[in-house]
Design a protein around this motif. Structure first.
Motif, PDB file in Angstrom:
ATOM      1  N   ILE A 120       0.866  -1.257   0.524  1.00 37.03           N
ATOM      2  CA  ILE A 120      -0.017   0.210   0.274  1.00 37.03           C
ATOM      3  C   ILE A 120       0.749   1.271   0.217  1.00 37.03           C
ATOM      4  O   ILE A 120       0.781   2.205  -0.553  1.00 37.03           O
TER       5      ILE A 120
ATOM      6  N   GLN B 260       2.548   1.761  -3.670  1.00 37.18           N
ATOM      7  CA  GLN B 260       1.443   1.842  -4.290  1.00 37.18           C
ATOM      8  C   GLN B 260       1.120   3.025  -4.156  1.00 37.18           C
ATOM      9  O   GLN B 260       1.217   4.151  -5.158  1.00 37.18           O
ATOM     10  N   VAL B 261       0.844   4.108  -3.434  1.00 34.43           N
ATOM     11  CA  VAL B 261       1.095   5.339  -3.630  1.00 34.43           C
ATOM     12  C   VAL B 261       1.489   6.391  -3.312  1.00 34.43           C
ATOM     13  O   VAL B 261       2.223   7.330  -4.106  1.00 34.43           O
TER      14      VAL B 261
ATOM     15  N   ASN C  49       2.702   6.013  -7.029  1.00 36.06           N
ATOM     16  CA  ASN C  49       1.299   6.826  -8.646  1.00 36.06           C
ATOM     17  C   ASN C  49       1.354   8.879  -7.572  1.00 36.06           C
ATOM     18  O   ASN C  49       1.721   9.391  -8.731  1.00 36.06           O
TER      19      ASN C  49
ATOM     20  N   CYS D 110       6.380  -2.966  -5.180  1.00 35.93           N
ATOM     21  CA  CYS D 110       4.418  -3.626  -4.986  1.00 35.93           C
ATOM     22  C   CYS D 110       4.721  -4.557  -5.304  1.00 35.93           C
ATOM     23  O   CYS D 110       4.047  -5.609  -5.101  1.00 35.93           O
TER      24      CYS D 110
ATOM     25  N   CYS E 290      -4.565  -5.677  -0.568  1.00 34.59           N
ATOM     26  CA  CYS E 290      -4.153  -5.082  -1.079  1.00 34.59           C
ATOM     27  C   CYS E 290      -3.962  -3.743  -2.122  1.00 34.59           C
ATOM     28  O   CYS E 290      -4.042  -2.509  -2.037  1.00 34.59           O
ATOM     29  N   PHE E 291      -5.420  -4.229  -3.345  1.00 36.07           N
ATOM     30  CA  PHE E 291      -5.578  -2.730  -3.806  1.00 36.07           C
ATOM     31  C   PHE E 291      -6.557  -2.736  -3.353  1.00 36.07           C
ATOM     32  O   PHE E 291      -6.779  -1.220  -3.662  1.00 36.07           O
TER      33      PHE E 291
ATOM     34  N   GLY F  83      -4.426  -0.115  -1.114  1.00 28.67           N
ATOM     35  CA  GLY F  83      -3.778   0.898  -1.761  1.00 28.67           C
ATOM     36  C   GLY F  83      -4.888   2.254  -2.940  1.00 28.67           C
ATOM     37  O   GLY F  83      -4.619   3.473  -3.151  1.00 28.67           O
TER      38      GLY F  83
ATOM     39  N   LEU G 126      -4.434   6.435  -1.914  1.00 26.66           N
ATOM     40  CA  LEU G 126      -4.362   7.492  -2.281  1.00 26.66           C
ATOM     41  C   LEU G 126      -5.324   8.529  -2.676  1.00 26.66           C
ATOM     42  O   LEU G 126      -5.016   9.188  -3.158  1.00 26.66           O
TER      43      LEU G 126
END
Length: 124
Positions: free
Chosen positions: A27, A30-31, A34, A62, A82-83, A86, A90
């Motif tokens: 997480i 990914q954040v 991005n 990731c 996870c997604f 994330g 985000l």
């Protein structure tokens, strides 16, 4: 005492980390990647290029975190954590850093996804 160093060294290998730490690592990576891509999209020149390279480097982690989190665990739960985590992370970080407006329905959606993640974790 001679067994200490080999066992201590295993702490640095992701395959020996608990799933919660791997999901959290995913997480955060990914954040972070991005957010870097968002900044790159607004920039120009060498700074933007190097930030793009850094964002891709962070994004690589990731893959590492997700791969080891999936090992011997329920993939449905790991993917959702996870997604979903994330995505929620985000949205909140984008709201705080870039002042991206979120409507009441969008905040409700983030809350529902967060509630679903909590329920999945309790079920697991």
């Amino acid at each position: 005492c001679s067994d200490f160093w080999p066992r201590f060294g295993l702490l640095f290998l992701p395959q020996f980390w608990p799933a919660e730490l791997l999901v959290l690592g995913f997480i955060v990576a990914q954040v972070s990647s991005n957010i870097c891509f968002r900044v790159v999209g607004e920039g120009k020149g060498a700074r933007a290029f190097w930030l793009f390279v850094i964002a891709n480097g962070i994004g690589f982690f990731c893959t590492i975190f997700l791969t080891f989190a999936l090992k011997n665990r329920n993939p449905n739960v790991i993917y959702a954590l996870c997604f979903g985590g994330g995505f929620c992370g985000l949205q909140v970080v984008s709201f705080l850093l870039f002042k991206v407006p979120l409507s009441t329905f969008q905040w409700c959606g983030i809350g529902l996804i967060s509630l679903g993640i909590i329920l999945l974790q309790i079920k697991a």
